[in-house]
Design a protein around this motif. Structure first.
Motif, PDB file in Angstrom:
ATOM      1  N   ARG A 103       0.824  -1.215   0.000  1.00  0.00           N
ATOM      2  CA  ARG A 103       0.000   0.000   0.000  1.00  0.00           C
ATOM      3  C   ARG A 103       0.856   1.262   0.000  1.00  0.00           C
ATOM      4  O   ARG A 103       0.359   2.337  -0.288  1.00  0.00           O
ATOM      5  CB  ARG A 103      -0.929   0.009   1.212  1.00  0.00           C
ATOM      6  CG  ARG A 103      -1.997  -1.096   1.152  1.00  0.00           C
ATOM      7  CD  ARG A 103      -2.701  -1.222   2.465  1.00  0.00           C
ATOM      8  NE  ARG A 103      -1.712  -1.555   3.498  1.00  0.00           N
ATOM      9  CZ  ARG A 103      -1.984  -1.743   4.774  1.00  0.00           C
ATOM     10  NH1 ARG A 103      -3.221  -1.609   5.199  1.00  0.00           N
ATOM     11  NH2 ARG A 103      -1.047  -2.056   5.643  1.00  0.00           N
ATOM     12  N   LEU A 104       2.124   1.127   0.351  1.00  0.00           N
ATOM     13  CA  LEU A 104       3.039   2.275   0.350  1.00  0.00           C
ATOM     14  C   LEU A 104       3.951   2.150  -0.868  1.00  0.00           C
ATOM     15  O   LEU A 104       5.074   1.656  -0.788  1.00  0.00           O
ATOM     16  CB  LEU A 104       3.858   2.309   1.653  1.00  0.00           C
ATOM     17  CG  LEU A 104       3.045   2.425   2.948  1.00  0.00           C
ATOM     18  CD1 LEU A 104       3.935   2.295   4.162  1.00  0.00           C
ATOM     19  CD2 LEU A 104       2.285   3.747   2.985  1.00  0.00           C
ATOM     20  N   GLY A 105       3.430   2.591  -2.013  1.00  0.00           N
ATOM     21  CA  GLY A 105       4.121   2.387  -3.283  1.00  0.00           C
ATOM     22  C   GLY A 105       5.532   2.955  -3.341  1.00  0.00           C
ATOM     23  O   GLY A 105       6.387   2.431  -4.050  1.00  0.00           O
ATOM     24  N   TRP A 106       5.802   4.017  -2.597  1.00  0.00           N
ATOM     25  CA  TRP A 106       7.132   4.629  -2.616  1.00  0.00           C
ATOM     26  C   TRP A 106       8.204   3.650  -2.139  1.00  0.00           C
ATOM     27  O   TRP A 106       9.355   3.771  -2.559  1.00  0.00           O
ATOM     28  CB  TRP A 106       7.155   5.906  -1.764  1.00  0.00           C
ATOM     29  CG  TRP A 106       7.052   5.626  -0.290  1.00  0.00           C
ATOM     30  CD1 TRP A 106       5.919   5.621   0.454  1.00  0.00           C
ATOM     31  CD2 TRP A 106       8.121   5.285   0.590  1.00  0.00           C
ATOM     32  NE1 TRP A 106       6.213   5.293   1.755  1.00  0.00           N
ATOM     33  CE2 TRP A 106       7.559   5.083   1.868  1.00  0.00           C
ATOM     34  CE3 TRP A 106       9.497   5.118   0.434  1.00  0.00           C
ATOM     35  CZ2 TRP A 106       8.317   4.729   2.972  1.00  0.00           C
ATOM     36  CZ3 TRP A 106      10.256   4.767   1.540  1.00  0.00           C
ATOM     37  CH2 TRP A 106       9.670   4.575   2.793  1.00  0.00           C
ATOM     38  N   GLN A 107       7.844   2.703  -1.253  1.00  0.00           N
ATOM     39  CA  GLN A 107       8.855   1.791  -0.710  1.00  0.00           C
ATOM     40  C   GLN A 107       9.512   0.973  -1.820  1.00  0.00           C
ATOM     41  O   GLN A 107      10.736   0.951  -1.946  1.00  0.00           O
ATOM     42  CB  GLN A 107       8.236   0.861   0.347  1.00  0.00           C
ATOM     43  CG  GLN A 107       7.842   1.584   1.607  1.00  0.00           C
ATOM     44  CD  GLN A 107       7.256   0.655   2.653  1.00  0.00           C
ATOM     45  OE1 GLN A 107       6.800  -0.451   2.366  1.00  0.00           O
ATOM     46  NE2 GLN A 107       7.248   1.128   3.894  1.00  0.00           N
ATOM     47  N   ARG A 108       8.692   0.308  -2.622  1.00  0.00           N
ATOM     48  CA  ARG A 108       9.254  -0.492  -3.714  1.00  0.00           C
ATOM     49  C   ARG A 108       9.990   0.400  -4.714  1.00  0.00           C
ATOM     50  O   ARG A 108      11.069   0.067  -5.167  1.00  0.00           O
ATOM     51  CB  ARG A 108       8.168  -1.315  -4.405  1.00  0.00           C
ATOM     52  CG  ARG A 108       8.717  -2.139  -5.569  1.00  0.00           C
ATOM     53  CD  ARG A 108       7.690  -3.076  -6.139  1.00  0.00           C
ATOM     54  NE  ARG A 108       7.598  -4.317  -5.410  1.00  0.00           N
ATOM     55  CZ  ARG A 108       8.438  -5.331  -5.555  1.00  0.00           C
ATOM     56  NH1 ARG A 108       9.451  -5.237  -6.370  1.00  0.00           N
ATOM     57  NH2 ARG A 108       8.271  -6.432  -4.876  1.00  0.00           N
ATOM     58  N   ARG A 109       9.411   1.550  -5.058  1.00  0.00           N
ATOM     59  CA  ARG A 109      10.071   2.460  -6.010  1.00  0.00           C
ATOM     60  C   ARG A 109      11.450   2.868  -5.503  1.00  0.00           C
ATOM     61  O   ARG A 109      12.417   2.876  -6.253  1.00  0.00           O
ATOM     62  CB  ARG A 109       9.215   3.710  -6.250  1.00  0.00           C
ATOM     63  CG  ARG A 109       8.085   3.503  -7.228  1.00  0.00           C
ATOM     64  CD  ARG A 109       7.482   4.821  -7.677  1.00  0.00           C
ATOM     65  NE  ARG A 109       7.089   5.711  -6.595  1.00  0.00           N
ATOM     66  CZ  ARG A 109       5.938   5.656  -5.937  1.00  0.00           C
ATOM     67  NH1 ARG A 109       5.045   4.741  -6.245  1.00  0.00           N
ATOM     68  NH2 ARG A 109       5.666   6.522  -4.974  1.00  0.00           N
ATOM     69  N   SER A 110      11.553   3.229  -4.237  1.00  0.00           N
ATOM     70  CA  SER A 110      12.834   3.671  -3.669  1.00  0.00           C
ATOM     71  C   SER A 110      13.842   2.524  -3.580  1.00  0.00           C
ATOM     72  O   SER A 110      15.023   2.711  -3.860  1.00  0.00           O
ATOM     73  CB  SER A 110      12.630   4.254  -2.277  1.00  0.00           C
ATOM     74  OG  SER A 110      11.843   5.410  -2.340  1.00  0.00           O
ATOM     75  N   LEU A 111      13.369   1.363  -3.188  1.00  0.00           N
ATOM     76  CA  LEU A 111      14.283   0.240  -2.947  1.00  0.00           C
ATOM     77  C   LEU A 111      14.673  -0.504  -4.224  1.00  0.00           C
ATOM     78  O   LEU A 111      15.633  -1.261  -4.229  1.00  0.00           O
ATOM     79  CB  LEU A 111      13.660  -0.723  -1.937  1.00  0.00           C
ATOM     80  CG  LEU A 111      13.446  -0.110  -0.547  1.00  0.00           C
ATOM     81  CD1 LEU A 111      12.598  -1.029   0.315  1.00  0.00           C
ATOM     82  CD2 LEU A 111      14.766   0.217   0.123  1.00  0.00           C
ATOM     83  N   THR A 112      13.927  -0.267  -5.310  1.00  0.00           N
ATOM     84  CA  THR A 112      14.252  -0.931  -6.576  1.00  0.00           C
ATOM     85  C   THR A 112      15.677  -0.615  -7.018  1.00  0.00           C
ATOM     86  O   THR A 112      16.356  -1.449  -7.607  1.00  0.00           O
ATOM     87  CB  THR A 112      13.225  -0.550  -7.660  1.00  0.00           C
ATOM     88  OG1 THR A 112      11.960  -1.063  -7.253  1.00  0.00           O
ATOM     89  CG2 THR A 112      13.578  -1.136  -9.007  1.00  0.00           C
ATOM     90  N   ALA A 113      16.159   0.583  -6.693  1.00  0.00           N
ATOM     91  CA  ALA A 113      17.541   0.948  -7.038  1.00  0.00           C
ATOM     92  C   ALA A 113      18.538  -0.014  -6.386  1.00  0.00           C
ATOM     93  O   ALA A 113      19.537  -0.391  -6.999  1.00  0.00           O
ATOM     94  CB  ALA A 113      17.833   2.382  -6.599  1.00  0.00           C
ATOM     95  N   LEU A 114      18.255  -0.430  -5.161  1.00  0.00           N
ATOM     96  CA  LEU A 114      19.143  -1.379  -4.466  1.00  0.00           C
ATOM     97  C   LEU A 114      19.096  -2.740  -5.143  1.00  0.00           C
ATOM     98  O   LEU A 114      20.122  -3.409  -5.282  1.00  0.00           O
ATOM     99  CB  LEU A 114      18.726  -1.521  -3.000  1.00  0.00           C
ATOM    100  CG  LEU A 114      18.697  -0.247  -2.165  1.00  0.00           C
ATOM    101  CD1 LEU A 114      18.238  -0.555  -0.748  1.00  0.00           C
ATOM    102  CD2 LEU A 114      20.047   0.418  -2.144  1.00  0.00           C
ATOM    103  N   GLU A 115      17.898  -3.141  -5.551  1.00  0.00           N
ATOM    104  CA  GLU A 115      17.730  -4.427  -6.219  1.00  0.00           C
ATOM    105  C   GLU A 115      18.476  -4.435  -7.557  1.00  0.00           C
ATOM    106  O   GLU A 115      19.146  -5.403  -7.901  1.00  0.00           O
ATOM    107  CB  GLU A 115      16.236  -4.692  -6.423  1.00  0.00           C
ATOM    108  CG  GLU A 115      15.902  -6.094  -6.845  1.00  0.00           C
ATOM    109  CD  GLU A 115      14.397  -6.290  -6.955  1.00  0.00           C
ATOM    110  OE1 GLU A 115      13.938  -7.378  -6.594  1.00  0.00           O
ATOM    111  OE2 GLU A 115      13.684  -5.362  -7.413  1.00  0.00           O
ATOM    112  N   ARG A 116      18.394  -3.324  -8.286  1.00  0.00           N
ATOM    113  CA  ARG A 116      19.083  -3.225  -9.579  1.00  0.00           C
ATOM    114  C   ARG A 116      20.599  -3.206  -9.406  1.00  0.00           C
ATOM    115  O   ARG A 116      21.332  -3.738 -10.236  1.00  0.00           O
ATOM    116  CB  ARG A 116      18.643  -1.963 -10.323  1.00  0.00           C
ATOM    117  CG  ARG A 116      17.263  -2.096 -10.891  1.00  0.00           C
ATOM    118  CD  ARG A 116      17.013  -1.033 -11.947  1.00  0.00           C
ATOM    119  NE  ARG A 116      15.624  -1.065 -12.331  1.00  0.00           N
ATOM    120  CZ  ARG A 116      14.785  -0.048 -12.178  1.00  0.00           C
ATOM    121  NH1 ARG A 116      15.195   1.084 -11.667  1.00  0.00           N
ATOM    122  NH2 ARG A 116      13.535  -0.166 -12.546  1.00  0.00           N
TER     123      ARG A 116
END
Length: 125
Positions: free
Chosen positions: A101-114
């Motif tokens: 429900r907090l979409g910013w979390q995945r958006r922000s952390l995707t950089a770490l995953e990449r």
């Protein structure tokens, strides 16, 4: 059984709760990761990196479901933590548990995953 040698962090607006379960270091982040949290988070992650190495942790799990903001300086501290583990030769997985429900979390952390797809994963609950 090994004991964990990192302390919880509690400030007015930010908290870190570490735990050890088998070979996984679990870290629950709560509150607001703003400028006031940068210092405490940075110190905690340095200690956590040492602990992960000492315990030969297989995984580090960050539960960020109760984290309502994470600024770029806090994100940079997490990047340093992940690259520090890899730089020390510890091939442990780093997982982030997010609130869908907090979409910013995945958006922000995707950089770490990449940055480190072989080590970092993100899962929503």
């Amino acid at each position: 059984m090994s004991t964990l040698r990192v302390e919880p962090v509690v400030t007015d607006s930010f908290g870190i709760e570490p735990a050890l379960r088998d070979d996984t270091l679990s870290v629950k982040l709560t509150g607001t990761g703003d400028m006031a949290a940068v210092g405490p988070l940075g110190f905690f992650l340095k200690d956590l990196q040492s602990e992960a190495l000492r315990l030969r942790a297989g995984a580090v799990s960050f539960d960020v479901r109760a984290l309502y903001f994470l600024n770029s300086s806090c994100l940079k501290a997490l990047i340093s933590f992940i690259s520090g583990l890899a730089g020390q030769g510890l091939r442990c997985k780093v997982e982030f548990i997010t609130d869908a429900r907090l979409g910013w979390q995945r958006r922000s952390l995707t950089a770490l995953e990449r940055m480190s797809p072989e080590l970092v994963s993100i899962s929503d609950t």
